[in-house]
Scaffold this motif. Sequence first.
Motif, PDB file in Angstrom:
ATOM      1  N   UNK A  83       0.760  -0.943   0.115  1.00 16.92           N
ATOM      2  CA  UNK A  83       0.029   0.020  -0.019  1.00 16.92           C
ATOM      3  C   UNK A  83       0.850   1.365  -0.206  1.00 16.92           C
ATOM      4  N   UNK A  84       0.741   1.985  -1.106  1.00 14.04           N
ATOM      5  CA  UNK A  84       1.771   3.388  -1.050  1.00 14.04           C
ATOM      6  C   UNK A  84       0.942   4.435  -0.154  1.00 14.04           C
ATOM      7  N   UNK A  85      -0.492   4.454  -0.468  1.00 11.76           N
ATOM      8  CA  UNK A  85      -1.251   5.427   0.498  1.00 11.76           C
ATOM      9  C   UNK A  85      -2.703   5.187   0.296  1.00 11.76           C
ATOM     10  N   UNK A  86      -3.358   5.596   1.520  1.00  7.72           N
ATOM     11  CA  UNK A  86      -4.889   5.451   1.816  1.00  7.72           C
ATOM     12  C   UNK A  86      -5.288   7.134   2.148  1.00  7.72           C
ATOM     13  N   UNK A  87      -6.348   7.411   1.177  1.00  8.98           N
ATOM     14  CA  UNK A  87      -6.575   8.808   1.171  1.00  8.98           C
ATOM     15  C   UNK A  87      -8.025   9.031   2.202  1.00  8.98           C
ATOM     16  N   UNK A  88      -8.276   8.049   2.735  1.00  4.57           N
ATOM     17  CA  UNK A  88      -9.547   8.307   3.669  1.00  4.57           C
ATOM     18  C   UNK A  88      -9.361   7.844   4.955  1.00  4.57           C
TER      19      UNK A  88
ATOM     20  N   UNK B  50      -3.853   3.627  -2.894  1.00  3.46           N
ATOM     21  CA  UNK B  50      -3.223   3.012  -4.175  1.00  3.46           C
ATOM     22  C   UNK B  50      -1.906   2.225  -3.626  1.00  3.46           C
ATOM     23  N   UNK B  51      -1.616   1.247  -4.673  1.00  7.04           N
ATOM     24  CA  UNK B  51      -0.685   0.346  -4.649  1.00  7.04           C
ATOM     25  C   UNK B  51       0.460   1.039  -4.911  1.00  7.04           C
ATOM     26  N   UNK B  52       1.743   0.709  -4.588  1.00  2.00           N
ATOM     27  CA  UNK B  52       3.158   1.081  -5.171  1.00  2.00           C
ATOM     28  C   UNK B  52       2.920   0.696  -6.736  1.00  2.00           C
ATOM     29  N   UNK B  53       3.572   1.662  -7.546  1.00  2.00           N
ATOM     30  CA  UNK B  53       3.073   1.229  -9.042  1.00  2.00           C
ATOM     31  C   UNK B  53       4.416   1.828  -9.874  1.00  2.00           C
ATOM     32  N   UNK B  54       5.524   1.955  -9.395  1.00  2.00           N
ATOM     33  CA  UNK B  54       6.780   2.618 -10.048  1.00  2.00           C
ATOM     34  C   UNK B  54       6.872   1.808 -11.298  1.00  2.00           C
TER      35      UNK B  54
END
Length: 254
Positions: free
Chosen positions: A37-42, A56-60
């Motif tokens: 998990x890269x970020x959770x916005x809620x 979002x998942x890490x997706x580089x």
Amino acid sequence: SAFVFALIANAGFAREYDCLMDPSLVVEIGSAEAGIIQSISVQRGDLVTQGQLVAKLESGAEQVALDYARARATDTSPIEIAQGRIVLLATEAERAKKLVPQAVVDSAVSQYDQAILELRQAEFEKRLAALDETRVAAQLARRNIHAPVDGIVITRMIGPGEYVFAQAPIIQIARIDPLHIEVFLPTDMFTTVQMGQMAKVKPAAPIGGLYEAEVIAIDRVFDAASDTFGVRLKLDNPEGALVAGIDCKIEIGE
């Protein structure tokens, strides 16, 4: 288990029963892909709208792959080179017909035909590159997690930096517009309650007030122990003023 209903006479027309106000839908959102998990916005208690990005998942690596596919899909140089070669060979073939032996003419025409085939191949490769860009973009999009419904966040099961398996729940969302009113009525009312019938709902304190709800489901299996059957009503809640998980009273005519 059935609700313990309280029967109160009401001018000989309607009776009042205990009920419960529930979310109309509770969903657990998972990820279509495994990853970190890269970020959770809620956060818990946040209102979300359908389609909103919530995690979002890490997706580089996937982003690099998309950039590469997009560069290939937008590169027109092979087609331009093939088109230029066709123009040149067409000119040479016309000149050869006037100035040189037939064998040379045949060779020039053959090269021209070959150039046309090369142009078609370049155009085909460009279409394949565009399809590949679409495929990679779809893979990248699967690493973005969106809310499937309007609602309110109940729980976050995981946080940034944690590894999530595909389909593992990340966020739980409850839809509170509309609300569902769940009530158990005595079986002697089975023939009097109709689909689409309206009833009055009185939420418990501190919400209070009086609202109208519509019957949307009637159980066809009775609860023999309590001699009741279940009824579900829909209560619109567009402003979100009403809450789920609260007791209520309902008045429904006979």
